[in-house]
Design an enzyme around this catalytic site. Structure first.
Site, PDB file in Angstrom:
ATOM      1  N   CYS A   5       0.279  -1.490   0.210  1.00 52.50           N
ATOM      2  CA  CYS A   5      -0.211  -0.224  -0.029  1.00 52.50           C
ATOM      3  C   CYS A   5       1.312   1.955   0.194  1.00 52.50           C
ATOM      4  CB  CYS A   5      -0.872   0.049   1.352  1.00 52.50           C
ATOM      5  SG  CYS A   5      -2.353  -0.860   0.942  1.00 52.50           S
ATOM      6  N   HIS A  95      -0.663  -9.660  -5.210  1.00 51.35           N
ATOM      7  CA  HIS A  95       0.392  -9.697  -5.603  1.00 51.35           C
ATOM      8  C   HIS A  95       0.711 -10.969  -6.357  1.00 51.35           C
ATOM      9  CE1 HIS A  95       2.675 -11.167  -1.852  1.00 51.35           C
ATOM     10  NE2 HIS A  95       3.559 -11.690  -3.638  1.00 51.35           N
TER      11      HIS A  95
HETATM   12  P1  5GP Z   1       5.187 -13.626  -0.861  1.00 44.24           P
HETATM   13  O1  5GP Z   1       6.254 -14.238  -0.207  1.00 44.24           O
HETATM   14  O2  5GP Z   1       4.348 -12.829  -0.280  1.00 44.24           O
HETATM   15  O3  5GP Z   1       4.897 -14.008  -2.685  1.00 44.24           O
HETATM   16  O4  5GP Z   1       6.343 -12.481  -2.199  1.00 44.24           O
HETATM   17  C1  5GP Z   1       6.695 -11.035  -1.010  1.00 44.24           C
HETATM   18  C2  5GP Z   1       8.092 -10.724  -2.799  1.00 44.24           C
HETATM   19  O5  5GP Z   1       7.556  -9.429  -2.693  1.00 44.24           O
HETATM   20  C3  5GP Z   1       9.244 -11.202  -2.709  1.00 44.24           C
HETATM   21  O6  5GP Z   1       9.849 -11.280  -3.831  1.00 44.24           O
HETATM   22  C4  5GP Z   1      10.067 -10.041  -1.831  1.00 44.24           C
HETATM   23  O7  5GP Z   1      11.419  -9.870  -2.782  1.00 44.24           O
HETATM   24  C5  5GP Z   1       9.183  -8.998  -2.705  1.00 44.24           C
HETATM   25  N1  5GP Z   1       9.249  -7.758  -1.930  1.00 44.24           N
HETATM   26  C6  5GP Z   1       9.189  -7.302  -0.561  1.00 44.24           C
HETATM   27  N2  5GP Z   1       9.394  -6.625   0.068  1.00 44.24           N
HETATM   28  C7  5GP Z   1       9.417  -6.010  -0.922  1.00 44.24           C
HETATM   29  C8  5GP Z   1       9.831  -3.970  -0.978  1.00 44.24           C
HETATM   30  O8  5GP Z   1       9.515  -3.162  -0.265  1.00 44.24           O
HETATM   31  N3  5GP Z   1      10.269  -4.001  -2.150  1.00 44.24           N
HETATM   32  C9  5GP Z   1      10.128  -4.699  -3.356  1.00 44.24           C
HETATM   33  N4  5GP Z   1       9.792  -3.832  -4.639  1.00 44.24           N
HETATM   34  N5  5GP Z   1       9.834  -6.203  -3.649  1.00 44.24           N
HETATM   35  C10 5GP Z   1       9.340  -6.527  -1.802  1.00 44.24           C
HETATM   36 ZN    ZN Z   2      -1.668  -3.480   1.340  1.00 50.42          ZN
END
Ligand code: 5GP
Ligand code: ZN
Length: 118
Positions: A5, A95
């Protein structure tokens, strides 16, 4: 406010690729492939399970635009959403990961021994 967000509102800086009034695409901070993009809705939806079908339909169109813009539409790409705890969802804001830029194996994303499940 959750981290995505903050990115969507501009409160937190990120490497943006494309955005419209409803969605945003940006580079993953910890890329797991040569192309690793995240696509989010600008409004907070926790996960795929909570996503209305009409939002999903718009998101599909947006994801295809991103894939075309970045040039992986022809070469192919992997689309992933981790839905909840067992899937390893770390950020509780919907996402989709767009992964590509190389030939991806299944092992590419595997961090456990599959024999453990048999
Ligand atoms: P999940 O495990 O929730 O599917 O993936 C979360 C993704 O968000 C991970 O691949 C992680 O590297 C990415 N991520 C987490 N925090 C940030 C951030 O602050 N900026 C960006 N660009 N990516 C993030
Ligand atoms: Zn959010």
């Amino acid at each position: 406010m959750c981290i995505f967000c903050k990115i969507a509102s501009g409160e937190m800086n990120t490497n943006k690729i494309l955005e419209d009034e409803s969605f945003l695409a940006f580079h993953d901070v910890n890329p797991k492939a040569p192309v690793h993009i995240l696509v989010i809705p600008k409004t907070h939806i926790e996960k795929f399970d909570d996503t209305p079908p009409e939002v999903m339909a718009q998101m599909t169109t947006f994801i295809k635009k991103v894939a075309n813009l970045i040039g992986v539409d022809k070469s192919g790409y992997r689309l992933i959403t981790n839905n909840g705890e067992d899937a390893g969802q770390e950020v509780a804001h919907l996402h989709f990961h767009i992964l590509g830029g190389t030939k991806l194996s299944w092992q590419h994303l595997q961090d456990t021994n599959s024999k453990e499940f048999i």
